[in-house]
Scaffold this motif. Structure first.
Motif, short mmCIF file in Angstrom:
data_model
loop_
_atom_site.label_atom_id
_atom_site.label_comp_id
_atom_site.label_asym_id
_atom_site.label_seq_id
_atom_site.Cartn_x
_atom_site.Cartn_y
_atom_site.Cartn_z
N SER A 203 19.30 18.03 36.13
CA SER A 203 20.48 18.66 36.71
C SER A 203 20.11 19.61 37.85
N GLN A 204 18.89 20.17 37.80
CA GLN A 204 18.48 21.13 38.82
C GLN A 204 17.85 20.47 40.04
N THR A 205 17.25 19.31 39.84
CA THR A 205 16.50 18.69 40.94
C THR A 205 17.22 17.52 41.59
N ARG A 206 18.32 17.06 41.02
CA ARG A 206 19.06 15.94 41.59
C ARG A 206 20.48 16.39 41.92
N PRO A 207 20.70 16.91 43.13
CA PRO A 207 22.02 17.45 43.48
C PRO A 207 23.10 16.38 43.65
N THR A 208 22.69 15.13 43.90
CA THR A 208 23.67 14.05 44.02
C THR A 208 23.44 13.02 42.92
N VAL A 209 24.50 12.27 42.59
CA VAL A 209 24.42 11.26 41.53
C VAL A 209 24.89 9.92 42.08
N LEU A 210 24.53 8.86 41.38
CA LEU A 210 24.79 7.49 41.84
C LEU A 210 25.87 6.79 41.02
N ASP A 211 26.78 7.55 40.43
CA ASP A 211 27.83 6.94 39.61
C ASP A 211 28.68 5.93 40.35
N PRO A 212 29.03 6.14 41.63
CA PRO A 212 29.83 5.11 42.31
C PRO A 212 29.16 3.74 42.35
N TYR A 213 27.84 3.70 42.36
CA TYR A 213 27.14 2.41 42.34
C TYR A 213 27.32 1.72 40.98
N LEU A 214 27.20 2.50 39.91
CA LEU A 214 27.31 1.90 38.58
C LEU A 214 28.74 1.52 38.23
N VAL A 215 29.70 2.36 38.62
CA VAL A 215 31.08 2.01 38.30
C VAL A 215 31.49 0.74 39.06
N VAL B 152 25.68 10.68 35.84
CA VAL B 152 26.25 11.59 34.84
C VAL B 152 27.18 10.91 33.85
N GLY B 153 27.74 9.74 34.19
CA GLY B 153 28.60 9.04 33.25
C GLY B 153 30.07 9.13 33.64
N PRO B 154 30.89 8.19 33.17
CA PRO B 154 32.30 8.11 33.60
C PRO B 154 33.15 9.30 33.18
N VAL B 155 32.89 9.91 32.02
CA VAL B 155 33.73 11.03 31.58
C VAL B 155 33.54 12.24 32.48
N TYR B 156 32.42 12.30 33.18
CA TYR B 156 32.17 13.40 34.10
C TYR B 156 32.51 13.02 35.54
N ALA B 157 32.03 11.87 35.98
CA ALA B 157 32.25 11.48 37.37
C ALA B 157 33.68 11.02 37.63
N GLY C 231 34.46 16.37 34.32
CA GLY C 231 33.77 16.66 35.58
C GLY C 231 34.38 17.79 36.38
N GLY C 232 35.62 18.17 36.03
CA GLY C 232 36.28 19.27 36.74
C GLY C 232 36.43 18.98 38.22
N ALA C 233 36.14 20.00 39.03
CA ALA C 233 36.30 19.86 40.47
C ALA C 233 35.26 18.94 41.09
N TRP C 234 34.19 18.64 40.35
CA TRP C 234 33.13 17.78 40.89
C TRP C 234 33.44 16.30 40.70
N ALA C 235 34.39 15.96 39.87
CA ALA C 235 34.70 14.56 39.58
C ALA C 235 35.26 13.87 40.82
N ALA C 236 34.83 12.62 41.02
CA ALA C 236 35.36 11.84 42.14
C ALA C 236 36.83 11.50 41.95
N ALA C 237 37.24 11.39 40.68
CA ALA C 237 38.65 11.14 40.35
C ALA C 237 38.82 11.44 38.87
N ASP C 238 40.04 11.76 38.47
CA ASP C 238 40.34 12.02 37.06
C ASP C 238 41.15 10.85 36.52
N VAL C 239 40.46 9.75 36.26
CA VAL C 239 41.15 8.52 35.85
C VAL C 239 40.62 7.93 34.54
#
Length: 428
Positions: free
Chosen positions: A142-154, A236-241, A246-254
């Protein structure tokens, strides 16, 4: 000796993680576990599972003494916590007894008996420390990876029919029963592994040696190597991304009500708290290993192993912790590690090399496909969905065939039965 070298290497690794965690202002695995000698433990059942693994090297009388001492110490700690109004946690006694076994081995034992007792205590401590090490790894991701690749997996997950969204709706509709049951199974996976490990190690005290291979070895190695992939493929996984967590960081709340809009995938920024622990799904890897080793037990254990496997996979998807493609990668990862551990313990040969190479290649191809071909996978689900499942199934079948040959090769030969005297041919 190999076990001594492994112990030194593990200690060096833990010290390195300790310094890494300190660099981010958090205690590492050694500090956390040392605190649990006095302060409230995070997981009492896990500490007692570690004590149970340690006791496999003890006689029945010694086991009763060790269990009684652990319970007595815990009662004293609980009385003190009750008196001062602290949280009523347990498990300190189990940790004190395991540490006491280490001290006893170093001061009152020698030769083979010292080595056996140290192995037992080390096994118990490794089960506990493995859990703490995982927590430290998650902090580092969480400290060393500021970006995540969830859009690729979804996007890639469309090839499998978006199973996390489907199972998430089912779990949501059957809550709270499903939530309580799946939450218990998901959270107590290390305890289940300890129970299967205890079954495999039940003869250690009589034979005064450990079996060449058992579940706990693979379980610990998966936890050691898996987080390295998190650093390469942070998710991070779908419940967060894509959910409320995920709060304000989530790409969408769906999640799990409606599928996200698929566009061109790209890395997205995320907070410095949520672990990037999805690719591969280590819970799936551990549950797969648990299933494999439970097949060697009684009928009840086989049923329990299958239940834990299915429930764990359902929880990983239904709670929104993982995408379907994470689970596919987790199964391949587990079988590859298990094949390597069995080969190292029982004798490495060409069949083991081919199996490990097969699993490693498929795992690497999966990661590359998820990263660079997600749009093609989403556009052609009837092609890539079966390809994903077939690639995983190919590793499963290769593992089953190879290990079957290993078992037949190492099985003791049946002694020929003597012929009855009345059927012996008469001398000429």
């Amino acid at each position: 000796m190999l076990w001594a070298a492994a112990g030194v290497t593990t200690l060096a690794f833990l010290i390195a993680l300790e310094f890494a965690a300190r660099g981010y202002g958090e205690p590492g695995p050694i500090a956390v576990e040392t605190r649990e000698l006095i302060f409230a433990p995070h997981s009492g059942p896990l500490l007692y599972a570690g004590l149970a693994l340690t006791m496999v090297v003890l006689t029945w009388r010694q086991r009763l003494v060790a269990a009684g001492a652990a319970i007595g110490i815990d009662v004293l700690f609980l009385l003190v916590r009750w008196a001062v109004g602290a949280d009523m946690h347990f498990g300190n006694g189990a940790l004190w007894v395991v540490v006491g076994c280490v001290v006893l081995a170093l001061t009152r034992r020698a030769g083979a008996e010292r080595a056996l007792l140290l192995k037992g205590a080390g096994l118990g401590l490794l089960l506990v420390m493995g859990h703490r090490t995982g927590d430290t790894w998650l902090l580092i991701t969480s400290q060393t990876r500021p970006t995540v690749l969830d859009p690729y997996l979804v996007t890639a997950d469309h090839a499998l029919g978006d199973p996390s969204w489907l199972v998430g709706r089912i779990v949501e509709a059957t809550d709270p029963v499903s939530g309580h049951v799946l939450g218990l199974v998901y959270g107590q996976l290390p305890l289940a592994a300890a129970l299967v490990g205890l079954y495999q190690l039940r003869h250690v005290a009589d034979r005064r040696r450990f079996p060449a291979h058992h579940l706990v070895r693979t379980f610990l190695v998966i936890g050691l190597l898996g987080p390295a992939i998190y650093m390469i493929f942070p998710v991070v996984g779908p419940v967060y991304a894509y959910g409320a967590e995920g709060g304000a960081w989530a790409a969408a709340d769906v999640w799990p009500d409606s599928l996200p809009v698929i566009g061109t995938p790209h890395p997205i920024p995320f907070d410095e708290i949520t672990p990037r622990n999805c690719m591969p799904s280590l819970h799936t890897a551990w549950a797969t290993t648990l299933l494999i080793h439970s097949r060697e037990g009684s009928r009840l254990m086989r049923y329990a192993g299958m239940f834990w496997f299915v429930a764990t996979l359902t929880a990983t998807l239904g709670f929104g912790y993982h995408y379907g493609v994470d689970l596919v990668a987790g199964v391949v990862f587990a079988l590859t590690i298990e094949a390597g551990m069995r080969g190292a313990a029982l004798g490495w040969d060409r069949s083991c090399t081919w199996l490990v190479a097969h699993g490693t290649t498929v795992f690497a191809v999966l990661l590359v496909s998820y990263r660079y071909l997600p749009q093609q996978m989403a556009a052609h689900p009837w092609l890539f969905g079966p390809l994903l499942l077939l690639s995983m199934s190919g590793v499963v079948l290769h593992y089953l065939r190879t290990t079957k040959r290993w078992r037949s090769r190492t099985a003791p030969a049946r002694e020929p039965q003597a012929q009855p005297a009345d059927l012996e041919p008469e001398p000429a």
